[in-house]
Design an enzyme around this catalytic site. Structure first.
Site, PDB file in Angstrom:
ATOM      1  N   GLU A 104       1.596  -8.206 -11.497  1.00 41.74           N
ATOM      2  CA  GLU A 104       1.746  -7.121 -10.254  1.00 41.74           C
ATOM      3  C   GLU A 104       2.639  -7.623  -9.154  1.00 41.74           C
ATOM      4  O   GLU A 104       2.773  -8.917  -9.308  1.00 41.74           O
ATOM      5  CB  GLU A 104       0.249  -6.940  -9.604  1.00 41.74           C
ATOM      6  CG  GLU A 104       0.084  -6.290  -8.522  1.00 41.74           C
ATOM      7  CD  GLU A 104       0.620  -4.458  -8.523  1.00 41.74           C
ATOM      8  OE1 GLU A 104       1.734  -4.506  -8.743  1.00 41.74           O
ATOM      9  OE2 GLU A 104      -0.193  -3.733  -8.137  1.00 41.74           O
ATOM     10  N   ASP A 105       3.245  -6.953  -8.377  1.00 42.49           N
ATOM     11  CA  ASP A 105       4.155  -7.482  -7.380  1.00 42.49           C
ATOM     12  C   ASP A 105       3.347  -7.809  -6.288  1.00 42.49           C
ATOM     13  O   ASP A 105       3.655  -9.268  -5.704  1.00 42.49           O
ATOM     14  CB  ASP A 105       5.287  -6.511  -6.827  1.00 42.49           C
ATOM     15  CG  ASP A 105       4.552  -5.024  -6.281  1.00 42.49           C
ATOM     16  OD1 ASP A 105       3.237  -5.081  -6.602  1.00 42.49           O
ATOM     17  OD2 ASP A 105       5.096  -4.544  -5.591  1.00 42.49           O
ATOM     18  N   ASP A 108      -2.404  -6.084  -2.005  1.00 42.84           N
ATOM     19  CA  ASP A 108      -2.552  -5.671  -0.420  1.00 42.84           C
ATOM     20  C   ASP A 108      -3.943  -5.579  -0.135  1.00 42.84           C
ATOM     21  O   ASP A 108      -4.886  -6.454  -0.169  1.00 42.84           O
ATOM     22  CB  ASP A 108      -1.620  -4.762  -0.222  1.00 42.84           C
ATOM     23  CG  ASP A 108      -1.531  -4.454   1.219  1.00 42.84           C
ATOM     24  OD1 ASP A 108      -2.059  -5.226   2.044  1.00 42.84           O
ATOM     25  OD2 ASP A 108      -0.846  -3.458   1.747  1.00 42.84           O
ATOM     26  N   LYS A 136      -2.098 -10.493  -0.094  1.00 45.44           N
ATOM     27  CA  LYS A 136      -2.252 -10.550   1.273  1.00 45.44           C
ATOM     28  C   LYS A 136      -3.716 -10.715   1.562  1.00 45.44           C
ATOM     29  O   LYS A 136      -4.400  -9.647   1.548  1.00 45.44           O
ATOM     30  CB  LYS A 136      -1.816  -9.156   2.070  1.00 45.44           C
ATOM     31  CG  LYS A 136      -0.393  -9.038   2.137  1.00 45.44           C
ATOM     32  CD  LYS A 136       0.054  -7.742   2.735  1.00 45.44           C
ATOM     33  CE  LYS A 136       1.403  -7.314   2.757  1.00 45.44           C
ATOM     34  NZ  LYS A 136       1.675  -5.980   2.924  1.00 45.44           N
ATOM     35  N   PHE A 157       4.652  -6.503   6.431  1.00 43.42           N
ATOM     36  CA  PHE A 157       5.222  -5.767   5.359  1.00 43.42           C
ATOM     37  C   PHE A 157       6.433  -6.526   4.753  1.00 43.42           C
ATOM     38  O   PHE A 157       7.412  -6.803   5.594  1.00 43.42           O
ATOM     39  CB  PHE A 157       5.356  -4.219   5.792  1.00 43.42           C
ATOM     40  CG  PHE A 157       6.139  -3.368   4.635  1.00 43.42           C
ATOM     41  CD1 PHE A 157       5.163  -2.783   3.801  1.00 43.42           C
ATOM     42  CD2 PHE A 157       7.362  -3.044   4.526  1.00 43.42           C
ATOM     43  CE1 PHE A 157       5.638  -2.187   2.710  1.00 43.42           C
ATOM     44  CE2 PHE A 157       7.953  -2.070   3.337  1.00 43.42           C
ATOM     45  CZ  PHE A 157       7.016  -1.559   2.403  1.00 43.42           C
ATOM     46  N   VAL A 158       6.575  -6.564   3.470  1.00 46.39           N
ATOM     47  CA  VAL A 158       7.577  -7.237   2.798  1.00 46.39           C
ATOM     48  C   VAL A 158       8.709  -6.410   1.839  1.00 46.39           C
ATOM     49  O   VAL A 158       7.789  -5.310   1.373  1.00 46.39           O
ATOM     50  CB  VAL A 158       7.190  -8.473   2.059  1.00 46.39           C
ATOM     51  CG1 VAL A 158       6.744  -9.496   3.158  1.00 46.39           C
ATOM     52  CG2 VAL A 158       6.388  -8.380   1.249  1.00 46.39           C
ATOM     53  N   ARG A 170      14.738  -2.949  -3.391  1.00 50.44           N
ATOM     54  CA  ARG A 170      14.059  -3.807  -4.537  1.00 50.44           C
ATOM     55  C   ARG A 170      14.992  -4.833  -5.129  1.00 50.44           C
ATOM     56  O   ARG A 170      14.589  -5.772  -5.848  1.00 50.44           O
ATOM     57  CB  ARG A 170      13.631  -2.644  -5.705  1.00 50.44           C
ATOM     58  CG  ARG A 170      12.697  -1.843  -5.118  1.00 50.44           C
ATOM     59  CD  ARG A 170      12.212  -1.325  -6.649  1.00 50.44           C
ATOM     60  NE  ARG A 170      11.558   0.043  -6.146  1.00 50.44           N
ATOM     61  CZ  ARG A 170      10.008   0.323  -5.951  1.00 50.44           C
ATOM     62  NH1 ARG A 170       9.551  -0.892  -6.038  1.00 50.44           N
ATOM     63  NH2 ARG A 170       9.336   1.243  -5.770  1.00 50.44           N
TER      64      ARG A 170
HETATM   65  P1  IMP Z   1      -2.569  -2.120  -2.440  1.00 49.22           P
HETATM   66  O1  IMP Z   1      -3.636  -1.061  -3.512  1.00 49.22           O
HETATM   67  O2  IMP Z   1      -3.004  -1.886  -1.099  1.00 49.22           O
HETATM   68  O3  IMP Z   1      -3.471  -3.558  -2.932  1.00 49.22           O
HETATM   69  O4  IMP Z   1      -1.203  -2.186  -2.846  1.00 49.22           O
HETATM   70  C1  IMP Z   1      -0.726  -2.034  -4.009  1.00 49.22           C
HETATM   71  C2  IMP Z   1       0.725  -1.470  -4.074  1.00 49.22           C
HETATM   72  O5  IMP Z   1       1.273  -1.295  -2.507  1.00 49.22           O
HETATM   73  C3  IMP Z   1       1.643  -2.744  -4.358  1.00 49.22           C
HETATM   74  O6  IMP Z   1       1.761  -2.725  -5.707  1.00 49.22           O
HETATM   75  C4  IMP Z   1       2.905  -2.492  -3.816  1.00 49.22           C
HETATM   76  O7  IMP Z   1       3.590  -1.647  -4.717  1.00 49.22           O
HETATM   77  C5  IMP Z   1       2.574  -1.817  -2.532  1.00 49.22           C
HETATM   78  N1  IMP Z   1       2.668  -2.653  -1.437  1.00 49.22           N
HETATM   79  C6  IMP Z   1       1.557  -3.377  -0.634  1.00 49.22           C
HETATM   80  N2  IMP Z   1       2.056  -4.202   0.338  1.00 49.22           N
HETATM   81  C7  IMP Z   1       3.636  -4.011   0.116  1.00 49.22           C
HETATM   82  C8  IMP Z   1       4.382  -4.566   0.981  1.00 49.22           C
HETATM   83  O8  IMP Z   1       4.241  -5.420   2.076  1.00 49.22           O
HETATM   84  N3  IMP Z   1       5.589  -4.184   0.675  1.00 49.22           N
HETATM   85  C9  IMP Z   1       6.038  -3.097  -0.439  1.00 49.22           C
HETATM   86  N4  IMP Z   1       5.035  -2.693  -0.841  1.00 49.22           N
HETATM   87  C10 IMP Z   1       3.902  -2.948  -0.743  1.00 49.22           C
END
Ligand code: IMP
Length: 180
Positions: A104-105, A108, A136, A157-158, A170
């Site tokens: 995973e990238d 969050d 995070k 946010f990154v 990207r």
């Molecule tokens: P989550 O479900 O909130 O954990 O977020 C999942 C997805 O949101 C990640 O796989 C990212 O693709 C996107 N995401 C979350 N934070 C960021 C950020 O800071 N920059 C860009 N994409 C983000």
């Protein structure tokens, strides 16, 4: 690291993690992942689109052929998680009984990963581990345990190294954080 400020759709970003730091850490992670999981013949599941750069570098550290699958779940619009998940590319049937390593990238809020873990369980994965380039921790309300974490960052946010702002940025080889 370059000091330049960049602007994407009216928002300002500054350098946060350099390309050299990313390469060094990802190599280290790849070696650890392989050392600890090679004997399980793991299936690597890459979360599109954000993890494509991380996965390409991480998986090329592995010296032998491995199985890979790609999935796409989306929850983000702009710089905010919507909380609602869309399964754009789902899991293959072939995960039953496998050790799965999810690439995973960023974790969050953890909402995406929580849903994805439930899907993996339902499809019969024997064991699941998570390798995420970024986490995070302050936002991770779902308490997702990341087995292999590249960098812990705060709430900003990154973009870059696979991560986007509405489809843009990207391709950057380093990570930038939003300062607006
Ligand atoms: P989550 O479900 O909130 O954990 O977020 C999942 C997805 O949101 C990640 O796989 C990212 O693709 C996107 N995401 C979350 N934070 C960021 C950020 O800071 N920059 C860009 N994409 C983000």
């Amino acid at each position: 690291m370059s000091k330049e400020l960049i602007e994407i759709a009216g928002k300002k970003f500054v350098p946060m993690i350099s390309a050299d730091e990313l390469q060094a850490r990802v190599r280290e992670l790849g070696e650890t992942v392989w050392r600890e999981n090679a004997s399980a013949n793991p299936l690597f599941i890459v979360m599109l689109s954000g993890a494509y750069v991380f996965a390409a570098d991480l998986l090329r550290v592995i010296p032998t052929p491995v199985d890979m699958a790609f999935v796409k779940y989306s929850s983000y619009e702009g710089t905010q998680s919507t909380g609602a998940l869309k399964r754009e590319i789902g899991l293959p049937e072939s995960i039953k009984g496998r050790t799965c390593i999810v690439v995973e990238d960023i974790v969050d809020t953890g909402v995406t990963m929580k849903q994805f873990m439930a899907d993996l369980k339902e499809k019969g994965a024997a064991d699941v581990k998570i390798a995420s380039l970024l986490v995070k921790p302050e936002n991770n309300k779902a308490n997702i345990k990341v087995d292999y974490c590249g960098f812990s960052i705060s709430k900003e946010f990154v973009v870059g190294y696979g991560l986007d702002f509405d489809g843009n940025a990207r391709n950057l080889d380093s990570i930038y954080k939003c300062i607006d």
